[in-house]
Design a protein around this motif. Structure first.
Motif, mmCIF file in Angstrom:
data_model
loop_
_atom_site.group_PDB
_atom_site.id
_atom_site.type_symbol
_atom_site.label_atom_id
_atom_site.label_comp_id
_atom_site.label_asym_id
_atom_site.label_seq_id
_atom_site.Cartn_x
_atom_site.Cartn_y
_atom_site.Cartn_z
ATOM 1 N N THR A 108 38.227 -15.794 29.151
ATOM 2 C CA THR A 108 38.270 -17.050 29.953
ATOM 3 C C THR A 108 37.555 -17.351 30.768
ATOM 4 O OG1 THR A 108 40.894 -17.423 29.097
ATOM 5 C CG2 THR A 108 39.806 -18.547 30.746
ATOM 6 N N GLU A 109 36.939 -15.757 31.599
ATOM 7 C CA GLU A 109 36.751 -15.638 32.633
ATOM 8 C C GLU A 109 34.793 -16.295 32.366
ATOM 9 O OE1 GLU A 109 37.040 -11.988 31.073
ATOM 10 O OE2 GLU A 109 38.070 -13.788 31.786
ATOM 11 N N ARG A 110 34.164 -15.654 30.712
ATOM 12 C CA ARG A 110 33.343 -16.010 30.749
ATOM 13 C C ARG A 110 32.800 -17.510 30.210
ATOM 14 N NH1 ARG A 110 32.230 -10.245 27.672
ATOM 15 N NH2 ARG A 110 31.904 -9.096 29.319
ATOM 16 N N ARG A 111 33.557 -18.644 29.994
ATOM 17 C CA ARG A 111 33.379 -19.370 28.752
ATOM 18 C C ARG A 111 32.497 -20.251 29.657
ATOM 19 N NH1 ARG A 111 39.714 -20.492 27.086
ATOM 20 N NH2 ARG A 111 39.489 -18.079 25.885
ATOM 21 N N GLU A 112 32.590 -20.468 31.048
ATOM 22 C CA GLU A 112 31.453 -22.012 31.768
ATOM 23 C C GLU A 112 30.223 -21.669 31.231
ATOM 24 O OE1 GLU A 112 31.089 -25.061 33.127
ATOM 25 O OE2 GLU A 112 32.920 -24.566 32.531
ATOM 26 N N LYS A 113 29.806 -19.985 31.486
ATOM 27 C CA LYS A 113 28.746 -19.419 31.823
ATOM 28 C C LYS A 113 28.239 -19.623 30.298
ATOM 29 C CE LYS A 113 25.319 -15.893 33.330
ATOM 30 N NZ LYS A 113 25.507 -15.065 34.625
ATOM 31 N N ALA A 115 29.007 -21.054 28.273
ATOM 32 C CA ALA A 115 28.932 -22.497 27.397
ATOM 33 C C ALA A 115 27.512 -22.847 28.132
ATOM 34 C CB ALA A 115 29.521 -23.705 28.050
ATOM 35 N N LYS A 116 27.026 -22.504 29.112
ATOM 36 C CA LYS A 116 26.006 -23.023 29.475
ATOM 37 C C LYS A 116 24.268 -22.296 29.806
ATOM 38 C CE LYS A 116 23.984 -23.427 34.270
ATOM 39 N NZ LYS A 116 24.072 -23.190 35.887
ATOM 40 N N ARG A 122 30.528 -26.964 27.102
ATOM 41 C CA ARG A 122 31.865 -25.936 27.301
ATOM 42 C C ARG A 122 32.978 -26.660 26.325
ATOM 43 N NH1 ARG A 122 35.362 -23.380 32.197
ATOM 44 N NH2 ARG A 122 37.462 -22.499 30.352
#
Length: 560
Positions: A108-113, A115-116, A122
């Protein structure tokens, strides 16, 4: 959970048994041999920047940039830079792969980065995503009022037994309705995954684990790729039953392409997993050839398409980038720790290396050194020089040359291990001389713990892969012979030179003849495998017996 991790066993285990390897990898996460949060400048309550413990140079750290906020090499960022060169959202298979799989396989804590870094939006939390066999089996268990959280309940779920059978031979919707339902539920994401497999590149970004760099992939990522290949293999066997030979072959080609995409990674673990995926695909090839009975043109097309694919892995890149970075990042992590923490972790390193439950060879050296600072540049230089030598070995064009070089290096490692056990000589030294020689000894411990497995494991992996591929090529030749003569040959020698340039030899038995038996409905062919012993075509282990590791191809498969 108390866990004793042996890196060589982890790597070797992946060659033989992916489920067993996954269990060991789970233990790795619990063992946490590195705790960089204890390093200076990482949550120790001090705002003062510590003195650099290493020299940044090509000879020591290998990379001179990028650097982290404390001025140390950032090996995770460097690995991402190298692996993403030439990768775009349009040519990266990982973009479509995760669009099909959904975000559940990404922490969960890595999903934003994540995707980027892939150049994509995302992913929504819910969608028409791929349903893994585990999730489907858990749902089935829940319907039957079983405890879906129970590992035992899941392993005993008949769905898994059906999966194993459905990969070995053709099957029908009536025979395994739940499997058919699972594939139906995944039709849309599997279409997207097939499209992903046709892309030329794969880049999945790496992330540090609590500030540490580890070559071991997230288990979810590993599981996702393996489960997808299982699904395409199983669907190929369903289509074989339906006499849809072209569609079955299309599914198996997805498996072959996914294996090569995974093998583009820069670490040995990715190469091992790629070999496992390719092995699964080749098992499907052989089953399709036997049960699907493709005609001569179809068989020739299948062989041509499979043979035109790029190599499954590249050991030169693996050693020159991923494994080198892993070695150096570990040494740099230790260099940043206070003496007491650092020394404890060096001893702990040995459970992560080769010794397992055996006596530590680092502890006596560290006891003599006491509070003396280790010269970490010495450790880095020696590690770098061995990485260079390993790259040279894997660049040798001939297998015989590589074997000779590996044998020489293994002898040198044995001499090295004997030298680090000579602690009495170290006790006679003091001052700068003690620090210098002690640092050299610790450098040798690091090399021993990392490099021996990087010699033995790739060597075994290459042999296993080559032998399995030769067996599959032989299966193609046997199929072509059967089409021409109405049955399989009495001896493999009858395949050459019309169907094979020459009959493959058993590389695990000094190039002896492969074992071959023509059977009433098919054939049995096998190599004696890594132990060099003829186990009568058996592969597996039973309690109280020596393990059997013959590499077996039997058509039709033995009844289970």
């Amino acid at each position: 959970m108390a866990t004793n991790i042996n890196r060589r066993e982890v790597l070797t285990g992946m060659l033989m048994s992916m489920p067993a390897a996954a269990a060991v990898m789970t233990g790795l996460a619990d063992a946490d041999p590195f705790d960089p949060m204890a390093a200076p400048g990482h949550g120790n309550g001090s705002d003062k920047k510590p003195r650099m413990a290493i020299t940044i140079s090509k000879e020591t750290t290998y990379i001179t940039e990028p650097l982290d906020e404390d001025g140390y090499p950032d090996y995770v960022a460097a690995l991402n830079q190298r692996c993403s060169r030439g990768v775009t959202p349009e040519n990266n298979a990982a973009v479509l792969f995760w669009k099909a799989m959904g975000p559940a396989g990404i922490p969960t804590e890595r999903r934003e980065k994540h995707a980027k870094m892939l150049g994509m939006a995302r992913l929504p939390e819910k969608g028409d995503y791929y349903r893994s066999s585990d999730k489907f089996a858990a749902a089935e268990a829940s319907k039957n009022k079983e405890n879906e959280e129970s590992v035992e309940a899941l392993l005993n779920n008949p769905f898994y037994n059906q999966m194993e059978l459905a990969e070995a031979r053709p099957w029908s919707r009536e025979e395994f309705p739940r499997l058919a339902e699972w594939l139906d539920a995944n039709e849309r994401p599997m279409t997207l995954l097939a499209e992903a497999s046709r892309r030329p590149r794969r880049f999945d970004p790496w992330f540090p684990d609590k500030g540490d760099f580890s070559i071991f992939l997230d288990l979810e990522t590993v599981s996702c790729y393996r489960n997808v290949v299982h699904a395409f293999h199983i669907r190929a066997m369903q289509r074989t039953h339906e006499k849809k030979t072209a569609e079955a072959w299309s599914d198996l080609m997805v498996c072959h392409r996914l294996a090569r995409l995974f093998g583009q990674g820069a670490t040995l673990v990715e190469s091992l997993l790629a070999v496992t995926l390719e092995d699964m695909a080749q098992a499907g090839d052989r089953a399709l050839l036997h049960f699907g009975k493709p005609n001569s043109d179809q068989t020739a097309k299948m062989l041509r398409e499979w043979s035109s694919l790029p190599p499954v892995f590249d050991l030169v890149t693996v050693q020159d980038v991923g494994e080198r970075f892993f070695f150096l990042s570990c040494a740099v992590t230790y260099a940043r720790l206070p003496v007491a923490d650092r020394n404890a972790r060096i001893v702990k390193l040995e459970t992560f290396g080769l010794l397992g439950d055996e006596e530590s060879i680092a502890k006596p050296i560290l006891d003599v050194l006491g509070d003396a600072e280790i010269d970490w540049d010495t450790v880095l230089r020696l590690g770098n020089s061995w990485c260079d030598r390993l790259v040279e070995v894997y660049r040798k064009p001939l297998q015989a040359e590589r074997q000779a070089a590996i044998a020489d290096m293994e002898k040198e490692l044995k001499v090295m291990e004997a030298s680090v056990k000579d602690v009495q000589s170290l006790k006679k030294l003091t001052g700068d001389r003690l620090r210098k020689v002690g640092s050299e000894q610790i450098a040798k411990v690091f090399v021993l713990r990392f490099c021996e497995s990087l010699l033995s494991c790739p060597n075994t992996m290459t042999k296993l892969f080559s032998m399995r591929t030769e067996l599959t090529k032989t299966a193609f030749a046997l199929s072509q012979y059967r089409l021409a003569h109405g049955g399989y040959p009495r001896k493999l020698a009858e395949l050459a030179p019309q169907y094979l340039p020459q009959v493959p030899k058993d590389i695990f038995q000094n190039d002896a003849e492969l074992h071959y038996q023509r059977q009433p409905e098919g054939y049995l062919i096998y190599s004696v495998g890594p132990n060099g012993r003829d186990d009568g075509g058996k592969n597996g282990y039973k309690s109280g017996e020596e393990p059997c590791d013959d590499m077996v191809v039997q058509m039709p498969p033995a009844k289970q």
